[in-house]
Design an enzyme around this catalytic site. Structure first.
Site, PDB file in Angstrom:
ATOM      1  N   ASP A  26      31.960  36.709  -3.674  1.00  0.00           N
ATOM      2  CA  ASP A  26      31.634  36.320  -2.306  1.00  0.00           C
ATOM      3  C   ASP A  26      31.422  37.525  -1.395  1.00  0.00           C
ATOM      4  O   ASP A  26      30.920  37.378  -0.275  1.00  0.00           O
ATOM      5  CB  ASP A  26      32.731  35.416  -1.727  1.00  0.00           C
ATOM      6  CG  ASP A  26      32.667  34.008  -2.290  1.00  0.00           C
ATOM      7  OD1 ASP A  26      31.648  33.661  -2.921  1.00  0.00           O
ATOM      8  OD2 ASP A  26      33.639  33.252  -2.117  1.00  0.00           O
ATOM      9  N   LYS A  38      39.693  29.319   3.605  1.00  0.00           N
ATOM     10  CA  LYS A  38      39.416  27.958   3.166  1.00  0.00           C
ATOM     11  C   LYS A  38      39.852  27.763   1.720  1.00  0.00           C
ATOM     12  O   LYS A  38      40.176  26.640   1.318  1.00  0.00           O
ATOM     13  CB  LYS A  38      37.941  27.613   3.349  1.00  0.00           C
ATOM     14  CG  LYS A  38      36.937  28.369   2.502  1.00  0.00           C
ATOM     15  CD  LYS A  38      35.515  28.019   2.928  1.00  0.00           C
ATOM     16  CE  LYS A  38      34.457  28.725   2.086  1.00  0.00           C
ATOM     17  NZ  LYS A  38      34.364  28.183   0.721  1.00  0.00           N
ATOM     18  N   SER A  39      39.907  28.843   0.949  1.00  0.00           N
ATOM     19  CA  SER A  39      40.388  28.730  -0.427  1.00  0.00           C
ATOM     20  C   SER A  39      41.872  28.380  -0.458  1.00  0.00           C
ATOM     21  O   SER A  39      42.305  27.489  -1.200  1.00  0.00           O
ATOM     22  CB  SER A  39      40.138  30.041  -1.185  1.00  0.00           C
ATOM     23  OG  SER A  39      38.762  30.300  -1.281  1.00  0.00           O
ATOM     24  N   GLY A  77      31.809  23.208  -3.659  1.00  0.00           N
ATOM     25  CA  GLY A  77      32.031  23.412  -5.085  1.00  0.00           C
ATOM     26  C   GLY A  77      33.506  23.442  -5.433  1.00  0.00           C
ATOM     27  O   GLY A  77      33.930  22.892  -6.455  1.00  0.00           O
ATOM     28  N   GLN A 127      37.106  27.947 -10.515  1.00  0.00           N
ATOM     29  CA  GLN A 127      37.523  26.817  -9.696  1.00  0.00           C
ATOM     30  C   GLN A 127      38.037  25.647 -10.517  1.00  0.00           C
ATOM     31  O   GLN A 127      39.007  24.987 -10.126  1.00  0.00           O
ATOM     32  CB  GLN A 127      36.368  26.386  -8.789  1.00  0.00           C
ATOM     33  CG  GLN A 127      36.022  27.420  -7.730  1.00  0.00           C
ATOM     34  CD  GLN A 127      34.793  27.057  -6.925  1.00  0.00           C
ATOM     35  OE1 GLN A 127      34.012  26.179  -7.311  1.00  0.00           O
ATOM     36  NE2 GLN A 127      34.613  27.732  -5.798  1.00  0.00           N
ATOM     37  N   LYS A 167      29.771  25.863   7.168  1.00  0.00           N
ATOM     38  CA  LYS A 167      30.464  25.621   5.902  1.00  0.00           C
ATOM     39  C   LYS A 167      31.784  26.364   5.831  1.00  0.00           C
ATOM     40  O   LYS A 167      32.767  25.863   5.291  1.00  0.00           O
ATOM     41  CB  LYS A 167      29.566  26.005   4.724  1.00  0.00           C
ATOM     42  CG  LYS A 167      30.184  25.768   3.346  1.00  0.00           C
ATOM     43  CD  LYS A 167      29.184  26.073   2.250  1.00  0.00           C
ATOM     44  CE  LYS A 167      29.819  25.968   0.871  1.00  0.00           C
ATOM     45  NZ  LYS A 167      30.283  24.611   0.548  1.00  0.00           N
TER      46      LYS A 167
END
Length: 415
Positions: free
Chosen positions: A301, A20-21, A89, A162, A400
């Site tokens: 993570d 997803k990043s 985020g 981020q 998520k």
């Protein structure tokens, strides 16, 4: 929703969702193009859907070209004054600088736990770059109005990389050149992913030791075709399941990926698991597990997956980098200590940057996810080695990042 996980063994092959990043970065870059980009191997978890809402709100036109492929016609022309980032985020810190390129005011609106996560680090740099910002105490909602110009600016990178990612992707579209100084950069592999994505779209960014970035202005993003690789954060959970409860092969996760969570393989080997890899897959096989030491400062993570690994290992494992966990979907350090304690595993936080986990007998019981997708997955993996059933409250939060996680885990259970 509660989810009950009985103990048991696993064996099989799984393909985790896309990173997803990488997906969010690719969607942002596609928005900034003039033409049509095609993105393949997309998974539509909550965070990726948040990014899709953002690029549509900022002017992109999106149409499906297959079950997991999208064509994105770029164009930064907001269709309204709201940017709904959901509970992501990364979407917040990524798309706020991009919205700051626009000459119309845009209101950044979040949901849930995101409303309590710190965002104030974005305000001074944006203002130095010419953006008008309306905010309340460093938390969402924000309103930004550009256009953001180039210049020289310093950013605190100690809480998250981020926002640096957002600036790196937005500033090539600013009118002037930018020198970006970053203090105490963390999660530097994520910055490598940002630079890699920008390069795929024809954008040049120069960096020195993650402390200084030079970004030429007035660049054009070139439309491209891109295959999104698998998510190593999700793969880590599956590999720990294999290392603690059987044998699991994970595909579409290249070992040469720039994702920092490839480091889970190092932790698995230190713990005594067998790890076998080729160009596009990795297999973890259970062996007698021993305590290990690991620094997860640049891959925070991984902490929930490492907690499940340490709980199944003999002795006291030491994990470094817990200061990175305070502002995730939950306070993950405290969540790990509390929930693993309910399962009979002693977790201590002797100082702000260290966690110790004494492995041993994992009890069955009732635990809570804290609304955190990675905590829910971690507790489910730990349950495979428990003496009884582990029931996870609020387990639906896995949507998520990995909506099919429980189904995938059940599919490889040995019956």
């Amino acid at each position: 929703m509660d989810r009950s996980i009985p103990p048991g063994r696993v064996a099989g092959t799984l393909t985790p969702p896309c990173s997803k990043s990488y997906a969010q970065r690719a969607l942002a870059a596609s928005l900034l193009c003039d033409g049509v980009s095609t993105l393949h191997n997309l998974g539509f978890c909550d965070d990726t859907r948040s990014a899709l809402r953002c690029i549509r709100a900022l002017g992109a036109r999106v149409r499906p070209t297959g079950d997991a492929s999208l064509a994105v016609e770029g164009g930064l022309h907001p269709v309204g004054r709201r940017l709904p980032v959901g509970e992501s985020g990364l979407a917040t810190r990524l798309f706020t600088p991009i919205a700051s390129l626009c000459t119309e005011p845009v209101r950044i609106e979040g949901e849930g736990t995101l409303l309590h996560r710190p965002m104030g680090m974005m305000v001074p740099p944006l203002r130095q770059l010419g953006v008008r910002v309306k905010e309340r105490g460093g938390h969402l909602p924000f309103e930004v109005c550009g256009p953001m110009h180039g210049g020289e600016v310093t950013v605190d990178g100690s809480v998250s990389s981020q926002f640096v990612t957002g600036l790196l992707l937005a500033l090539p579209r600013a009118a002037g050149d930018t020198t970006l100084h970053v203090r105490d950069a963390v999660s530097t592999p994520y910055l490598d992913m940002t630079l890699d994505t920008a390069a795929h779209f024809g954008v040049e960014i120069f960096q020195r030791d993650y402390e200084e970035f030079y970004i030429p202005g007035a660049q054009r993003y070139c439309a491209t075709e891109l295959h999104i690789e698998g998510d190593w954060s999700a793969a880590a959970m599956l590999l720990v399941a294999g290392a603690t409860a059987g044998e699991v092969t994970v595909t579409n996760v290249p070992m040469l990926s720039k994702q920092g969570d490839t480091a889970v393989c190092t932790a698995l080997v230190r713990a005594g698991a067998a790890v076998i890899n080729d160009a596009r897959s990795v297999t973890a096989v259970r062996r007698p597990l021993r305590a290990f030491e690991f620094d997860a400062t640049h891959c925070p993570d991984l902490f929930p997956a490492l907690a499940a690994l340490a709980a199944a290992a003999e002795g006291v494992s030491i994990l470094h980098g817990t200061s990175r966990l305070r502002h995730k979907e939950s306070d993950r350090a405290e969540a790990i200590r509390e929930e693993y304690g309910r399962l009979g595993i002693e977790v201590d936080l002797p100082d702000e940057d260290v966690m110790t986990i004494r492995g041993g007998v994992i009890r069955g019981g009732r635990v809570h996810s804290h609304g955190d997708h990675r905590m829910a997955m971690s507790l489910a993996v730990a349950a495979l080695r428990a003496e009884g059933v582990v029931t996870i409250e609020d387990a639906e939060c896995v949507a998520k990042s990995y909506p099919e996680f429980f189904e995938d885990l059940e599919s490889i259970r040995i019956r």
